[in-house]
Write a protein that holds these residues in place. Structure first.
Motif, PDB file in Angstrom:
ATOM      1  N   LEU A 319       0.835  -1.205   0.000  1.00  0.00           N
ATOM      2  CA  LEU A 319       0.000   0.000   0.000  1.00  0.00           C
ATOM      3  C   LEU A 319       0.867   1.252   0.000  1.00  0.00           C
ATOM      4  CD1 LEU A 319      -2.765   1.374   0.164  1.00  0.00           C
ATOM      5  CD2 LEU A 319      -2.631   1.183   2.658  1.00  0.00           C
ATOM      6  N   ALA A 320       1.931   1.242   0.795  1.00  0.00           N
ATOM      7  CA  ALA A 320       2.824   2.405   0.844  1.00  0.00           C
ATOM      8  C   ALA A 320       3.441   2.673  -0.529  1.00  0.00           C
ATOM      9  CB  ALA A 320       3.911   2.197   1.888  1.00  0.00           C
ATOM     10  N   ILE A 321       3.828   1.613  -1.232  1.00  0.00           N
ATOM     11  CA  ILE A 321       4.395   1.781  -2.576  1.00  0.00           C
ATOM     12  C   ILE A 321       3.359   2.386  -3.515  1.00  0.00           C
ATOM     13  CG2 ILE A 321       5.288   0.547  -4.594  1.00  0.00           C
ATOM     14  CD1 ILE A 321       6.459  -1.531  -2.603  1.00  0.00           C
ATOM     15  N   ASP A 322       2.142   1.846  -3.480  1.00  0.00           N
ATOM     16  CA  ASP A 322       1.081   2.358  -4.359  1.00  0.00           C
ATOM     17  C   ASP A 322       0.795   3.829  -4.087  1.00  0.00           C
ATOM     18  OD1 ASP A 322       0.846  -0.101  -5.538  1.00  0.00           O
ATOM     19  OD2 ASP A 322      -0.978  -0.687  -4.457  1.00  0.00           O
ATOM     20  N   LEU A 323       0.658   4.191  -2.814  1.00  0.00           N
ATOM     21  CA  LEU A 323       0.305   5.564  -2.466  1.00  0.00           C
ATOM     22  C   LEU A 323       1.445   6.523  -2.766  1.00  0.00           C
ATOM     23  CD1 LEU A 323      -1.614   5.013   0.891  1.00  0.00           C
ATOM     24  CD2 LEU A 323      -2.570   5.352  -1.385  1.00  0.00           C
ATOM     25  N   ALA A 324       2.691   6.114  -2.467  1.00  0.00           N
ATOM     26  CA  ALA A 324       3.840   6.972  -2.748  1.00  0.00           C
ATOM     27  C   ALA A 324       3.989   7.193  -4.252  1.00  0.00           C
ATOM     28  CB  ALA A 324       5.108   6.357  -2.171  1.00  0.00           C
ATOM     29  N   SER A 325       3.768   6.139  -5.033  1.00  0.00           N
ATOM     30  CA  SER A 325       3.878   6.260  -6.482  1.00  0.00           C
ATOM     31  C   SER A 325       2.772   7.141  -7.040  1.00  0.00           C
ATOM     32  CB  SER A 325       3.825   4.871  -7.131  1.00  0.00           C
ATOM     33  OG  SER A 325       4.902   4.063  -6.671  1.00  0.00           O
TER      34      SER A 325
END
Length: 333
Positions: A319-325
């Motif tokens: 989730l952190a990767i998706d949101l940061a991207s």
């Protein structure tokens, strides 16, 4: 292609956090993954679990690159005392706090795009003399956020909380018009910001059984919750409630809401943990940084046994990767 640099704090050293970090390193990730931990602790954990792992000391000057399995960048922070699996030591509370401070400050200054937190042993940190009621509150104070809001989510459900780590006897007086209104505004703003829900459909639970039964089972709904809902609906928020908690989590009702806002910790969280324990993610709304976490505790008895589930930390990182991207693409557009 944008590669976000994300830091994971490995949590209570005697718990399953180090195990989960070592397990995460066994697969590829489209992020520049950095784990804050003691390098010897991670090396010992990998050996105990029989997992191959090459540790590299983190260098912030090195360009970001995708994580590849079998290696791990470590932001080395030494433990204060030798770690015994399953046995927290108050001497290592300072180590846990140092990890959180370093990761949080790195997110604040732009070094990291997000932080993901493995579980900590709150009692051990408090026994060491720190004022610490949980990650959520600590990170809010560190970042000077006025009001953090805990959101737990999985692929079926989102639940946000008005109050978090508070004795049940203290909950009614903590639910003021001001706190409830601020919580609902943050939920509305951050679900728009992070999940592109415009506007998010927010269902607000009552505090009392049957949402107070028209005042016969408590007046919080009449005196606080309903007036706040009415005022915020006039501002344009898409709200419904107060909804009785015993009917809000039925499949038919959940189809009408993007998020359920519960009044207290054990009103909402048992449901989402029943639906998908080990795969839910704890996310803090209302912070100036991006922070996700696991939905479980330190599981001390499972540390270094190879029996610990690591799905929640994987979900929190994904989730952190998706949101940061997504944030990066919005910023660049």
């Amino acid at each position: 292609m944008y590669i976000p640099r994300i830091v994971i704090t490995s949590g209570e050293p005697a718990g399953v956090g180090p195990d989960a970090c070592v397990a995460l390193a066994q697969r590829d990730w489209e992020t520049d993954l950095v784990v804050a931990a003691d390098m010897e602790l991670l090396a010992g954990t990998a050996a105990a679990l029989g997992l191959p792992l090459v540790l590299e000391r983190y260098d912030p000057r090195r360009p970001a690159r995708p994580h590849r399995n079998g290696t791990l960048q470590v932001l080395h922070i030494p433990t204060r005392r030798k770690v015994v699996a399953g046995q927290p030591d108050v001497a290592n509370a300072a180590y846990v706090i140092e990890m959180l401070d370093r990761a949080c400050d790195g997110c604040t200054n732009g070094e990291f795009a997000a932080m993901v937190t493995a579980p900590v042993q709150k009692s051990t940190i408090m026994d060491a003399g720190y004022r610490f009621s949980g990650h959520t509150e600590y990170l809010a104070e560190r970042t000077r956020a006025a009001l953090p809001v805990m959101l737990l989510l999985n692929d079926q459900l989102r639940v946000a909380l008005v109050t978090t780590h508070l004795a049940l006897a203290d909950v009614p007086q903590a639910i003021t018009r001001e706190r409830l209104a601020a919580t609902l505004r943050i939920v509305n703003m951050d679900l728009e910001r992070h999940f592109a829900l415009q506007p998010p459909r927010i269902a607000v639970l009552g505090l009392n059984p049957h949402a107070g039964e028209a005042g016969h089972l408590g007046r919080e709904e009449l005196d606080i919750i309903s007036p706040v809902i009415a005022a915020l609906k006039a501002e344009g928020l898409d709200l419904v409630g107060p909804v009785p908690a015993d009917t809000a989590f039925t499949p038919r009702f959940l189809k009408t809401a993007d998020v359920i806002v519960a009044m207290y910790h054990d009103q909402g969280l048992p449901v989402i943990k029943h639906v998908g324990f080990g795969n839910a993610v704890n996310m803090t709304l209302g912070l100036p940084i991006l922070r996700t976490s696991v939905d479980h505790g330190t599981a001390l008895s499972l540390a270094r046994t190879g029996k610990a589930e690591t799905g929640s930390l994987s979900a929190a990182l994904a989730l952190a990767i998706d949101l940061a991207s997504a944030h990066s693409s919005h910023a660049g557009s």
